[in-house]
Design an enzyme around this catalytic site. Sequence first.
Site, PDB file in Angstrom:
ATOM      1  N   GLU A   1     -43.195  42.563 -94.047  1.00  0.00           N
ATOM      2  CA  GLU A   1     -42.200  42.065 -95.005  1.00  0.00           C
ATOM      3  C   GLU A   1     -40.846  41.857 -94.336  1.00  0.00           C
ATOM      4  O   GLU A   1     -40.171  40.844 -94.557  1.00  0.00           O
ATOM      5  CB  GLU A   1     -42.068  43.060 -96.160  1.00  0.00           C
ATOM      6  CG  GLU A   1     -40.998  42.679 -97.176  1.00  0.00           C
ATOM      7  CD  GLU A   1     -40.880  43.670 -98.309  1.00  0.00           C
ATOM      8  OE1 GLU A   1     -39.799  43.732 -98.925  1.00  0.00           O
ATOM      9  OE2 GLU A   1     -41.862  44.395 -98.583  1.00  0.00           O
ATOM     10  N   ARG A   2     -40.446  42.802 -93.502  1.00  0.00           N
ATOM     11  CA  ARG A   2     -39.125  42.700 -92.890  1.00  0.00           C
ATOM     12  C   ARG A   2     -39.093  41.651 -91.789  1.00  0.00           C
ATOM     13  O   ARG A   2     -38.081  40.970 -91.608  1.00  0.00           O
ATOM     14  CB  ARG A   2     -38.688  44.088 -92.400  1.00  0.00           C
ATOM     15  CG  ARG A   2     -38.316  44.968 -93.583  1.00  0.00           C
ATOM     16  CD  ARG A   2     -38.249  46.450 -93.284  1.00  0.00           C
ATOM     17  NE  ARG A   2     -37.884  47.166 -94.515  1.00  0.00           N
ATOM     18  CZ  ARG A   2     -38.001  48.471 -94.687  1.00  0.00           C
ATOM     19  NH1 ARG A   2     -38.483  49.227 -93.714  1.00  0.00           N
ATOM     20  NH2 ARG A   2     -37.645  49.030 -95.835  1.00  0.00           N
TER      21      ARG A   2
END
Length: 386
Positions: free
Chosen positions: A242-243
């Site tokens: 996600e990051r």
Amino acid sequence: MQFTQEHDEIRRTLRAIIERDINPHVDQWEEAGIFPAHEVFKKLGSAGLLGINKATEFGGMGLDYSYAMVMAEELGHIHCGSVPMAIGVQTDMATPALARHGSDELRKEFLSPSIAGDFVACLGVSEVGAGSDVASIKTTARRVGGDWVINGGKMWTTNGTQADWMCLLASTGEGPMHKNKSLICLPMKTKGVQIVKQLDKLGMRSSDTAQIFLDEVKVPVRNLIGQEGMGFIYQMQQFQEERLWGAISAVVGMERLIDQTIEYTRERKVFGRPLLDNQVIHFKLAELRTEIELVRSLCYRACEEYLDGADVTMLASMAKLKAGRMVRLVTDGCLQYWGGAGYLWESPTARAFRDSRLASIGGGADEVMLQIISKHMGTLPRVENR
């Protein structure tokens, strides 16, 4: 990163959809405060773009994460931050844990239609009192017979008003906060699920973001993703992707804004000469472009190590931290050089300025990224009894 013809084909396919089916409508969607997620996702799903690194037996392409990284980067060509964020929730936030740990039955029911674009997914993690501090969520799911009975609420839920299902994080037992949480597939039309309101945000205007109440909501026990009590661990694992997604997806948009600023300042004359001729401007834009390329390189390095099986939590946190801060510098700097024209609501600089502020908050605030990096450096003070 050594890109193949398959990587390039993903870029071409996605760019064609963006130019034909998304960008012509962005201004209208931004004004309306919502975009047609089912319509857009179906076009992406039909092109195979919602399951690039998901298993082929559930409709995915079965490719490695570098192909998903390429897609995230290419989404920066969309002329707003809202739609890329919504797509990222579908591909890299709501579905990874299900794809990795869900039963075949559960993946057929929720993952396959999400990959096809028939379902819109949302992620139910953040709450009014628990955003970056995921372990502090208060939503509970107690087992009653063959059901989970869920009570609580979720906040800042991207895709929340249009979603068909939620990947829900809830406390399912007693014990340490990091070991008593589970992920559950929650159909959004289940009795007791109440969409309280669509939130009115500073930026990301065309992304529907909802506050949701859950009152005695019953779902079958089989809707549990993986093992009971492992939800927090699963969520932390997918934060790497996600990051990285959040960091790389910001790169192209920053480059585009700089290019637009160069064009504007070249045409705009002040005191008889183009604004761009001022050294303070073209030097600053050169410096910003250099920093953007460093963000891209960091993302690529993290992706390569991730493909080699390494834990890239520290690199992904660094990438998100740097991207979040860079996008603020770029949008603020470019808006300054546009002057009054950049301050108009409909200008590309104003939209980018509004949308970009979320990058240092969502998915873990800058301060949380710094905590993670400090922990990996061995400099974070220990907190007892947690």
